[in-house]
Motif scaffolding. Structure first.
Motif, short mmCIF file in Angstrom:
data_model
loop_
_atom_site.label_atom_id
_atom_site.label_comp_id
_atom_site.label_asym_id
_atom_site.label_seq_id
_atom_site.Cartn_x
_atom_site.Cartn_y
_atom_site.Cartn_z
N LYS A 12 8.90 -7.93 -5.54
CA LYS A 12 8.32 -6.59 -5.38
C LYS A 12 6.95 -6.73 -4.73
O LYS A 12 6.25 -7.72 -4.91
N LEU A 13 6.58 -5.70 -3.98
CA LEU A 13 5.35 -5.74 -3.19
C LEU A 13 4.12 -6.05 -4.03
O LEU A 13 3.31 -6.91 -3.66
N GLY A 14 3.96 -5.38 -5.16
CA GLY A 14 2.80 -5.63 -6.02
C GLY A 14 2.74 -7.07 -6.48
O GLY A 14 1.67 -7.70 -6.50
N GLN A 15 3.89 -7.63 -6.83
CA GLN A 15 3.95 -9.03 -7.27
C GLN A 15 3.61 -9.98 -6.13
O GLN A 15 2.97 -11.01 -6.33
N ALA A 16 4.05 -9.63 -4.93
CA ALA A 16 3.78 -10.48 -3.76
C ALA A 16 2.28 -10.55 -3.48
O ALA A 16 1.75 -11.61 -3.16
N LEU A 17 1.59 -9.43 -3.62
CA LEU A 17 0.14 -9.41 -3.39
C LEU A 17 -0.57 -10.29 -4.42
O LEU A 17 -1.51 -11.02 -4.09
N GLY A 21 -2.60 -14.05 -3.98
CA GLY A 21 -3.99 -14.16 -4.40
C GLY A 21 -4.94 -13.21 -3.71
O GLY A 21 -6.15 -13.40 -3.74
N VAL A 22 -4.41 -12.16 -3.08
CA VAL A 22 -5.28 -11.21 -2.37
C VAL A 22 -5.71 -10.05 -3.26
O VAL A 22 -6.57 -9.27 -2.87
N VAL A 23 -5.11 -9.94 -4.45
CA VAL A 23 -5.56 -8.99 -5.46
C VAL A 23 -5.68 -9.74 -6.78
O VAL A 23 -5.01 -10.75 -6.99
N GLU A 24 -6.53 -9.21 -7.67
CA GLU A 24 -6.75 -9.86 -8.96
C GLU A 24 -5.59 -9.65 -9.93
O GLU A 24 -5.21 -10.53 -10.67
N ASP A 25 -5.08 -8.40 -9.93
CA ASP A 25 -4.06 -8.05 -10.92
C ASP A 25 -3.20 -6.90 -10.42
O ASP A 25 -3.40 -6.39 -9.33
N GLY A 26 -2.26 -6.51 -11.27
CA GLY A 26 -1.34 -5.45 -10.91
C GLY A 26 -2.01 -4.11 -10.68
O GLY A 26 -1.57 -3.32 -9.85
N VAL A 27 -3.08 -3.85 -11.41
CA VAL A 27 -3.80 -2.57 -11.25
C VAL A 27 -4.43 -2.49 -9.86
O VAL A 27 -4.32 -1.48 -9.18
N GLU A 28 -5.07 -3.58 -9.44
CA GLU A 28 -5.67 -3.60 -8.11
C GLU A 28 -4.60 -3.46 -7.03
O GLU A 28 -4.78 -2.73 -6.05
N ALA A 29 -3.46 -4.12 -7.23
CA ALA A 29 -2.35 -4.00 -6.28
C ALA A 29 -1.86 -2.56 -6.21
O ALA A 29 -1.64 -2.02 -5.12
N LEU A 37 -3.35 1.07 1.97
CA LEU A 37 -4.05 -0.06 2.57
C LEU A 37 -3.14 -1.24 2.87
O LEU A 37 -3.59 -2.23 3.44
N VAL A 38 -1.87 -1.14 2.48
CA VAL A 38 -0.95 -2.26 2.62
C VAL A 38 0.14 -1.90 3.64
O VAL A 38 0.70 -0.81 3.60
N ASN A 41 5.63 -5.32 7.52
CA ASN A 41 6.22 -5.38 8.87
C ASN A 41 5.62 -4.32 9.79
O ASN A 41 6.31 -3.68 10.58
N GLY A 42 4.29 -4.12 9.67
CA GLY A 42 3.57 -3.22 10.56
C GLY A 42 3.57 -1.75 10.16
O GLY A 42 2.93 -0.95 10.83
N GLU A 43 4.26 -1.39 9.08
CA GLU A 43 4.30 0.01 8.66
C GLU A 43 3.67 0.17 7.28
O GLU A 43 3.93 -0.61 6.38
N THR A 44 2.85 1.20 7.14
CA THR A 44 2.18 1.46 5.87
C THR A 44 3.23 1.68 4.78
O THR A 44 4.19 2.42 4.96
N GLU A 45 3.02 1.02 3.65
CA GLU A 45 3.96 1.11 2.52
C GLU A 45 3.20 1.56 1.28
O GLU A 45 2.18 0.98 0.95
N GLU A 46 3.68 2.62 0.65
CA GLU A 46 3.00 3.17 -0.52
C GLU A 46 3.82 3.03 -1.80
O GLU A 46 3.49 3.62 -2.81
N ARG A 47 4.90 2.24 -1.76
CA ARG A 47 5.72 2.01 -2.97
C ARG A 47 5.46 0.61 -3.50
O ARG A 47 5.79 -0.37 -2.84
N ARG A 48 4.90 0.53 -4.68
CA ARG A 48 4.59 -0.77 -5.28
C ARG A 48 5.86 -1.59 -5.54
O ARG A 48 5.85 -2.81 -5.47
#
Length: 69
Positions: A12-17, A21-29, A37-38, A41-48
């Protein structure tokens, strides 16, 4: 470019972030994704919970993260 290796078919996207190591935790993700902000494949994604597969590239905060298996 950062690279993360996954063991399963997808992550899942949140877990991948977090794994990259680009976020501290799930809340920041969660907030980074909700704020548009994420990109996947070049398209803004708003689903964690977006499923990320091998070969996908995630862009966030100046980092590009390639997913491999």
């Amino acid at each position: 470019m950062l690279e993360i290796r996954i063991r399963d078919e997808f992550i899942k996207l949140g877990q991948a972030l977090k794994l990259a190591g680009v976020v501290e935790d799930g809340v920041e993700a969660k907030f980074a994704i909700q704020d548009g902000l994420v990109k996947v494949n070049g398209e803004t994604e708003e689903r964690r919970g977006r499923k990320i597969y091998e070969g996908d590239v995630i862009s966030f905060d100046g980092n590009e993260i390639k997913v491999t298996r």
